[in-house]
Scaffold this motif. Structure first.
Motif, mmCIF file in Angstrom:
data_model
loop_
_atom_site.group_PDB
_atom_site.id
_atom_site.type_symbol
_atom_site.label_atom_id
_atom_site.label_comp_id
_atom_site.label_asym_id
_atom_site.label_seq_id
_atom_site.Cartn_x
_atom_site.Cartn_y
_atom_site.Cartn_z
ATOM 1 N N SER A 43 32.301 71.383 20.006
ATOM 2 C CA SER A 43 32.205 72.307 18.880
ATOM 3 C C SER A 43 31.780 71.545 17.632
ATOM 4 C CB SER A 43 33.542 73.029 18.649
ATOM 5 O OG SER A 43 34.468 72.168 18.015
ATOM 6 N N VAL A 291 34.801 82.183 20.138
ATOM 7 C CA VAL A 291 33.481 81.545 20.055
ATOM 8 C C VAL A 291 32.550 82.469 19.299
ATOM 9 C CG1 VAL A 291 31.522 80.640 21.345
ATOM 10 C CG2 VAL A 291 33.852 80.303 22.211
ATOM 11 N N VAL A 317 29.849 76.542 19.145
ATOM 12 C CA VAL A 317 29.952 75.640 20.290
ATOM 13 C C VAL A 317 28.555 75.247 20.740
ATOM 14 C CG1 VAL A 317 30.646 75.506 22.727
ATOM 15 C CG2 VAL A 317 32.176 76.544 21.036
#
Length: 321
Positions: A43, A291, A317
């Motif tokens: 990330s 996400v 990510v």
């Protein structure tokens, strides 16, 4: 390509996201007591933006090329002599230690096994890359602030990587959670479990009242935020003002002896026990990955640009193919 090298994200000068590129570097081998991890995803974190731009050059130095990437998910590819606790093929997540610096934005990384945890069964490794940073939220709320059921918790920066995890965990720990975020992200933080979602740009501190615990992820205006503590309240910050680092860190230090409520500052440095606790929280349904967008490795610069623009919902990510 020569299997003695690997792809990695590099930069040869300080600057904006455009300085990032994918190059080739020597593929590492695990030293005694280390393991080699085939990285599947990582990330993008605020500290990397500071390192890339040069705002953290006192820590990173000026020798180039430099690397980025702090956390990662992947599979154990090889064991160094004496490495224990994991096996080849295990799916793991981890964070590079403070002494290691950056470097997880690559096809492989070496790390000591105590800095890893096993990813819960059934959790996709790309989605899982949004969660290693949640260990910071666990430490802040459980260990530093000792958050208790029924207490009022304020999360500043609630839609970001640490913040979204703190909202979820605060709700799971039984606190009354107030989430500060941009107007566009208020519905998002409500879905995470926030009891109150507030646009930080339109509501004053006085309107919100006082809190037992404040978790700050921005590092700015700490004096104002600190005034929102109840007597006996606890404030934890995981950032400081990079535009005024000396003054910001000085204020944090002075808070231990002046005024109401000490400001506790720490930088996450998780090891296996904390990753095991993270896995339990996920398995018990108390925490889930958030996400925002998944980028391919060759678009890492775009991920940096998006984070700098603000408004992230969870984590950006990067997938390593």
């Amino acid at each position: 390509m020569d299997d003695r090298t690997m792809k990695a994200v590099l930069f040869d000068r300080f600057g904006g996201p455009e300085v990032l590129y994918v190059g080739r570097v020597p593929r590492p081998g695990p030293a005694p007591g280390e393991v080699l991890v085939r990285v599947r995803a990582f990330s993008v974190n605020g500290g990397e933006l500071a390192a890339r731009s040069g705002r953290a050059r006192l820590v990173t130095g000026r020798k180039f090329p430099q690397r980025i990437g702090l956390d990662f998910t992947g599979e154990i590819a090889a064991l160094g002599t004496g490495a224990t606790g994991v096996a080849v093929g295990d799916q793991v997540w981890g964070v590079l230690g403070r002494s290691s610096g950056f470097g997880s934005a690559a096809e492989y990384v070496t790390v000591r096994p105590e800095r890893l945890g096993r990813v819960p069964d059934g959790l996709d490794l790309v989605a899982a890359a949004a969660l290693p940073v949640a260990t910071t939220a666990i430490t802040a709320l459980r260990d530093k602030a000792a958050l208790r059921p029924g207490e009022r918790l304020l999360v500043r920066g609630a839609a970001g990587g640490v913040g979204n995890a703190a909202v979820q965990l605060g709700q799971a720990y039984g606190a009354e959670v107030t989430a500060l975020a941009r107007a566009a992200n208020l519905d998002f933080v409500r879905t995470l479990g926030a009891h109150h979602a507030v646009d930080h740009r339109t509501v004053s501190a006085a309107e919100l009242g006082l809190f037992d615990v404040v978790l700050d992820t921005a590092g700015t205006d700490l004096r104002t935020v600190r005034r929102m503590l109840k007597p006996g309240g606890r404030m934890v910050t995981v950032a400081f003002d990079l535009t005024r680092p000396a003054a910001s860190l000085g204020y944090i230090a002075a808070s231990a002896v002046h005024g109401r409520g000490r400001v506790r500052f720490f930088s996450g440095n998780p090891e296996r026990a904390l990753f095991d606790d993270l896995a339990r929280q996920v398995t018990e349904g108390k925490l889930r990955p958030a996400v925002d967008t998944v980028f391919p490795l060759n678009e890492t610069a775009a991920a940096h640009r998006a984070l700098e623009a603000g408004g992230v919902r969870g984590k950006y990510v990067v997938r390593v193919d």
